[in-house]
Design a protein around this motif. Structure first.
Motif, PDB file in Angstrom:
ATOM      1  N   MET A   1       0.842  -1.202   0.000  1.00  0.00           N
ATOM      2  CA  MET A   1       0.000   0.000   0.000  1.00  0.00           C
ATOM      3  C   MET A   1       0.881   1.258   0.000  1.00  0.00           C
ATOM      4  O   MET A   1       1.802   1.360   0.791  1.00  0.00           O
ATOM      5  N   LYS A   2       0.565   2.182  -0.903  1.00  0.00           N
ATOM      6  CA  LYS A   2       1.278   3.470  -0.884  1.00  0.00           C
ATOM      7  C   LYS A   2       0.434   4.470  -0.092  1.00  0.00           C
ATOM      8  O   LYS A   2      -0.663   4.842  -0.523  1.00  0.00           O
ATOM      9  N   ALA A   3       0.943   4.846   1.072  1.00  0.00           N
ATOM     10  CA  ALA A   3       0.205   5.766   1.948  1.00  0.00           C
ATOM     11  C   ALA A   3       1.046   7.015   2.182  1.00  0.00           C
ATOM     12  O   ALA A   3       2.231   6.938   2.501  1.00  0.00           O
ATOM     13  N   ILE A   4       0.409   8.177   1.997  1.00  0.00           N
ATOM     14  CA  ILE A   4       1.084   9.462   2.176  1.00  0.00           C
ATOM     15  C   ILE A   4       0.335  10.251   3.247  1.00  0.00           C
ATOM     16  O   ILE A   4      -0.890  10.415   3.165  1.00  0.00           O
ATOM     17  N   VAL A   5       1.066  10.728   4.238  1.00  0.00           N
ATOM     18  CA  VAL A   5       0.486  11.651   5.216  1.00  0.00           C
ATOM     19  C   VAL A   5       1.045  13.034   4.878  1.00  0.00           C
ATOM     20  O   VAL A   5       2.265  13.235   4.915  1.00  0.00           O
ATOM     21  N   VAL A   6       0.167  13.946   4.511  1.00  0.00           N
ATOM     22  CA  VAL A   6       0.608  15.278   4.083  1.00  0.00           C
ATOM     23  C   VAL A   6       0.031  16.332   5.037  1.00  0.00           C
ATOM     24  O   VAL A   6      -1.113  16.203   5.472  1.00  0.00           O
ATOM     25  N   TYR A   7       0.864  17.328   5.346  1.00  0.00           N
ATOM     26  CA  TYR A   7       0.419  18.293   6.353  1.00  0.00           C
ATOM     27  C   TYR A   7       0.788  19.731   5.999  1.00  0.00           C
ATOM     28  O   TYR A   7       1.750  19.991   5.288  1.00  0.00           O
ATOM     29  N   GLU A   8      -0.027  20.640   6.539  1.00  0.00           N
ATOM     30  CA  GLU A   8       0.300  22.072   6.670  1.00  0.00           C
ATOM     31  C   GLU A   8       0.486  22.308   8.163  1.00  0.00           C
ATOM     32  O   GLU A   8      -0.354  21.862   8.956  1.00  0.00           O
TER      33      GLU A   8
ATOM     34  N   ARG B   1      -5.279  -0.787   9.130  1.00  0.00           N
ATOM     35  CA  ARG B   1      -6.094  -2.020   9.182  1.00  0.00           C
ATOM     36  C   ARG B   1      -7.291  -1.907   8.245  1.00  0.00           C
ATOM     37  O   ARG B   1      -7.636  -2.854   7.546  1.00  0.00           O
ATOM     38  N   ALA B   2      -7.907  -0.720   8.199  1.00  0.00           N
ATOM     39  CA  ALA B   2      -9.101  -0.514   7.344  1.00  0.00           C
ATOM     40  C   ALA B   2      -8.752  -0.640   5.873  1.00  0.00           C
ATOM     41  O   ALA B   2      -9.630  -0.923   5.039  1.00  0.00           O
ATOM     42  N   MET B   3      -7.497  -0.423   5.521  1.00  0.00           N
ATOM     43  CA  MET B   3      -7.071  -0.465   4.108  1.00  0.00           C
ATOM     44  C   MET B   3      -6.747  -1.883   3.655  1.00  0.00           C
ATOM     45  O   MET B   3      -6.479  -2.102   2.475  1.00  0.00           O
TER      46      MET B   3
ATOM     47  N   ALA C   1       1.805  10.296  -6.730  1.00  0.00           N
ATOM     48  CA  ALA C   1       1.188   9.570  -7.855  1.00  0.00           C
ATOM     49  C   ALA C   1       0.910   8.121  -7.481  1.00  0.00           C
ATOM     50  O   ALA C   1       1.773   7.452  -6.915  1.00  0.00           O
ATOM     51  N   GLY C   2      -0.306   7.672  -7.737  1.00  0.00           N
ATOM     52  CA  GLY C   2      -0.673   6.281  -7.477  1.00  0.00           C
ATOM     53  C   GLY C   2      -0.907   5.958  -6.012  1.00  0.00           C
ATOM     54  O   GLY C   2      -0.969   4.790  -5.630  1.00  0.00           O
ATOM     55  N   ALA C   3      -1.050   6.990  -5.155  1.00  0.00           N
ATOM     56  CA  ALA C   3      -1.258   6.728  -3.720  1.00  0.00           C
ATOM     57  C   ALA C   3      -2.561   5.955  -3.498  1.00  0.00           C
ATOM     58  O   ALA C   3      -3.591   6.272  -4.095  1.00  0.00           O
ATOM     59  N   ASP C   4      -2.485   4.936  -2.640  1.00  0.00           N
ATOM     60  CA  ASP C   4      -3.696   4.189  -2.261  1.00  0.00           C
ATOM     61  C   ASP C   4      -4.445   4.921  -1.158  1.00  0.00           C
ATOM     62  O   ASP C   4      -5.654   4.769  -1.015  1.00  0.00           O
TER      63      ASP C   4
END
Ligand SMILES: Cc1cc2nc3c(=O)[nH]c(=O)nc-3n(C[C@H](O)[C@H](O)[C@H](O)COP(=O)(O)O)c2cc1C
Length: 164
Positions: A1-8, A161-163, A43-46
């Motif tokens: 799984m490609k997971a990205i956490v992005v923040y301001e 877990r949900a993913m 790109a392609g993030a799940d």
């Protein structure tokens, strides 16, 4: 799984929550500021988990951030080195993954940044994987309340877990 956490994050609270969420998700999750989360990087993030502070009862606006930049009245200096989440979401290319949104805030305030984030991620094709989450700070500029980072880590684990 490609997971990205992005923040301001302007005083570090949302960035700290973002790191805790990613830690809970596991080694596959990457934490990126809105400056680092380029179209190529995501790109392609799940799963995109996006977070921002609630400022002026809202996801920060450009005029709010301009005001912070000119406010030198002895307040803690904001980090304005990365774009607003609002402008990041506006430029987000269409995707087909899932979405989660969070905000940091004081406990009693009206308004929600996280719901706006989820709406805008949805418009870009990312469907919600969880309800919008709030993490609470003690004063106007932080720090986070005790236990919030642990809660963020647990939420990250729940999202992973949900993913599955
Ligand atoms: C100028 C300013 C406006 C704020 N407005 C709100 C608000 O409307 N509602 C709220 O719950 N918290 C508000 N806060 C508290 C911030 O949401 C909180 O400090 C947040 O954790 C900051 O995140 P950051 O450190 O990642 O930038 C405000 C803080 C500042 C400095």
């Amino acid at each position: 799984m490609k997971a990205i956490v992005v923040y301001e994050s302007h005083w570090g609270n949302t960035a700290a929550v973002a790191r805790a969420i990613a830690e809970g998700m596991g080694p596959e999750a990457r934490v990126l500021s809105t400056a680092e989360a380029t179209g190529e990087a995501i790109a392609g993030a799940d799963l995109i988990v996006a977070g921002a502070p609630l400022l002026g009862f809202s996801l920060p606006t450009e005029s709010m951030l301009k005001g912070l930049a000119s406010n030198t009245g002895g307040n803690p200096t904001p980090d304005l080195s990365h774009p607003s989440m609002r402008s990041w979401l506006e430029a987000l290319p269409k995707g087909a993954g899932r979405a989660a949104g969070f905000e940091t805030r004081i406990w009693w305030s009206p308004g929600s940044a996280a719901k706006t984030i989820l709406d805008k991620l949805g418009a870009a094709g990312y469907q919600p994987a969880a309800k919008a989450q709030r993490f609470v700070v003690q004063g106007k500029y932080g720090p986070l309340r005790d236990g919030e980072l642990e809660r963020a880590k647990a939420w990250g684990a729940e999202l992973a877990r949900a993913m599955k």
